[in-house]
Design a protein around this motif. Structure first.
Motif, mmCIF file in Angstrom:
data_model
loop_
_atom_site.group_PDB
_atom_site.id
_atom_site.type_symbol
_atom_site.label_atom_id
_atom_site.label_comp_id
_atom_site.label_asym_id
_atom_site.label_seq_id
_atom_site.Cartn_x
_atom_site.Cartn_y
_atom_site.Cartn_z
ATOM 1 N N TYR A 5 38.695 45.184 29.123
ATOM 2 C CA TYR A 5 37.760 45.965 29.929
ATOM 3 C C TYR A 5 38.453 46.588 31.128
ATOM 4 O O TYR A 5 38.184 47.707 31.484
ATOM 5 C CB TYR A 5 36.615 45.074 30.439
ATOM 6 C CG TYR A 5 35.309 45.299 29.735
ATOM 7 C CD1 TYR A 5 34.885 44.422 28.751
ATOM 8 C CD2 TYR A 5 34.486 46.358 30.059
ATOM 9 C CE1 TYR A 5 33.673 44.602 28.108
ATOM 10 C CE2 TYR A 5 33.277 46.541 29.415
ATOM 11 C CZ TYR A 5 32.871 45.667 28.447
ATOM 12 O OH TYR A 5 31.674 45.855 27.817
ATOM 13 N N LYS A 7 39.243 46.887 35.288
ATOM 14 C CA LYS A 7 38.328 46.920 36.435
ATOM 15 C C LYS A 7 38.623 48.156 37.270
ATOM 16 O O LYS A 7 39.715 48.713 37.199
ATOM 17 C CB LYS A 7 38.482 45.664 37.291
ATOM 18 C CG LYS A 7 39.754 45.608 38.103
ATOM 19 C CD LYS A 7 39.695 44.505 39.124
ATOM 20 C CE LYS A 7 40.918 44.563 40.026
ATOM 21 N NZ LYS A 7 40.871 43.624 41.100
ATOM 22 N N ARG A 20 47.626 45.673 34.662
ATOM 23 C CA ARG A 20 46.868 45.356 33.446
ATOM 24 C C ARG A 20 47.764 45.462 32.214
ATOM 25 O O ARG A 20 47.734 44.608 31.344
ATOM 26 C CB ARG A 20 45.655 46.284 33.328
ATOM 27 C CG ARG A 20 44.801 46.075 32.086
ATOM 28 C CD ARG A 20 44.192 44.698 31.976
ATOM 29 N NE ARG A 20 43.542 44.296 33.189
ATOM 30 C CZ ARG A 20 43.222 43.043 33.481
ATOM 31 N NH1 ARG A 20 43.479 42.067 32.642
ATOM 32 N NH2 ARG A 20 42.648 42.740 34.619
ATOM 33 N N ALA A 76 39.410 40.522 30.464
ATOM 34 C CA ALA A 76 38.878 41.160 31.676
ATOM 35 C C ALA A 76 38.904 40.108 32.775
ATOM 36 O O ALA A 76 39.248 38.947 32.530
ATOM 37 C CB ALA A 76 37.450 41.659 31.464
ATOM 38 N N HIS A 77 38.518 40.515 33.951
ATOM 39 C CA HIS A 77 38.312 39.537 35.011
ATOM 40 C C HIS A 77 37.048 38.758 34.675
ATOM 41 O O HIS A 77 36.096 39.317 34.116
ATOM 42 C CB HIS A 77 38.194 40.231 36.367
ATOM 43 C CG HIS A 77 39.466 40.904 36.765
ATOM 44 N ND1 HIS A 77 40.497 40.226 37.363
ATOM 45 C CD2 HIS A 77 39.886 42.173 36.605
ATOM 46 C CE1 HIS A 77 41.501 41.062 37.572
ATOM 47 N NE2 HIS A 77 41.157 42.248 37.122
ATOM 48 N N GLY A 78 37.043 37.466 34.975
ATOM 49 C CA GLY A 78 35.896 36.664 34.588
ATOM 50 C C GLY A 78 35.583 35.560 35.567
ATOM 51 O O GLY A 78 36.260 35.377 36.574
ATOM 52 N N SER A 84 33.931 40.513 33.141
ATOM 53 C CA SER A 84 33.924 41.860 33.721
ATOM 54 C C SER A 84 32.576 42.166 34.391
ATOM 55 O O SER A 84 32.057 43.275 34.306
ATOM 56 C CB SER A 84 34.240 42.919 32.657
ATOM 57 O OG SER A 84 34.517 44.159 33.260
ATOM 58 N N ALA A 112 39.602 35.412 30.007
ATOM 59 C CA ALA A 112 39.063 35.766 31.319
ATOM 60 C C ALA A 112 38.961 34.483 32.135
ATOM 61 O O ALA A 112 38.492 33.460 31.632
ATOM 62 C CB ALA A 112 37.690 36.421 31.169
#
Length: 197
Positions: A5, A7, A20, A76-78, A84, A112
């Motif tokens: 995803y 950011k 990334r 993604a960030h989690g 995300s 994540a």
């Protein structure tokens, strides 16, 4: 297959794309060392890596993408409750929109931070993000197995490498899982938990 995803860039001095790209490359190499998935072999480079949000926007399905979606890694960030910034219902809806059922995905790895983090105290049960996601997916895909890290995914051994013409690229030589509560580092292959649903 690896989907990400990403950011929005918050600090204009940071190059989120460079970071990334380096993190995705490190994930591929660590999953290959751990699982020996041909999809993530070094010679494949990033041909098995796709932008999840872009695919959704364009109406692309997993079947349209290069690679075998039987084993899917999403990045993604989690947090213990989000991926995300999305909750498990939203992510499940996105995966169904991408055609996860038709693709025959058997394993889903949620790369994540804290998405598989379990509360080890004897308090009221609260399902992790991966447990919630597993429940949603298994309503339509009873055989799918979902995994998530038991803590924070950390990327170490950061180096800048020359790639010619005065250009450099970022590399991470190590990915591991850090349990913030216990201050414990898990090697990549030991840092994952299977969702119990």
């Amino acid at each position: 297959m690896l989907l990400f995803y990403g950011k929005p860039m918050h600090n204009l001095d940071d190059d989120e794309n460079l970071s990334r790209f380096a993190r995705l490359a490190a994930l591929r190499s660590h999953f290959f060392a751990f699982k020996q998935w041909p999809e993530f072999a070094p010679e494949k480079k990033d041909t098995q890596t796709h932008a999840m949000a872009m695919a959704l926007k364009q109406g692309t399905t997993l079947g349209d993408m290069s690679g075998d979606a039987g084993i899917l890694v999403i990045n993604a960030h989690g947090s213990a409750k989000t991926f995300s910034g999305l909750d498990a219902d939203q992510v499940a809806a996105d995966l169904f929109a991408l055609g996860i059922e038709a693709a025959g995905t058997r394993e889903l790895w949620v790369a994540a931070c804290n998405s598989g983090l379990q509360d080890q105290r004897n308090t009221r049960f609260s399902p992790t993000f991966t447990q919630q996601l597993s429940m949603r997916l298994r309503e339509r895909m009873p055989g799918i197995v979902v995994y998530g890290p038991r803590g924070i995914l950390r990327y170490g051994e950061r180096t800048m490498e020359n790639i010619g013409n005065g250009q450099q690229t970022l590399r991470y030589g190590r990915v591991y899982v850090f349990d913030k509560k216990d201050k414990h580092e898990y090697p990549f292959e030991q840092g994952w938990v299977r969702a119990g649903y």
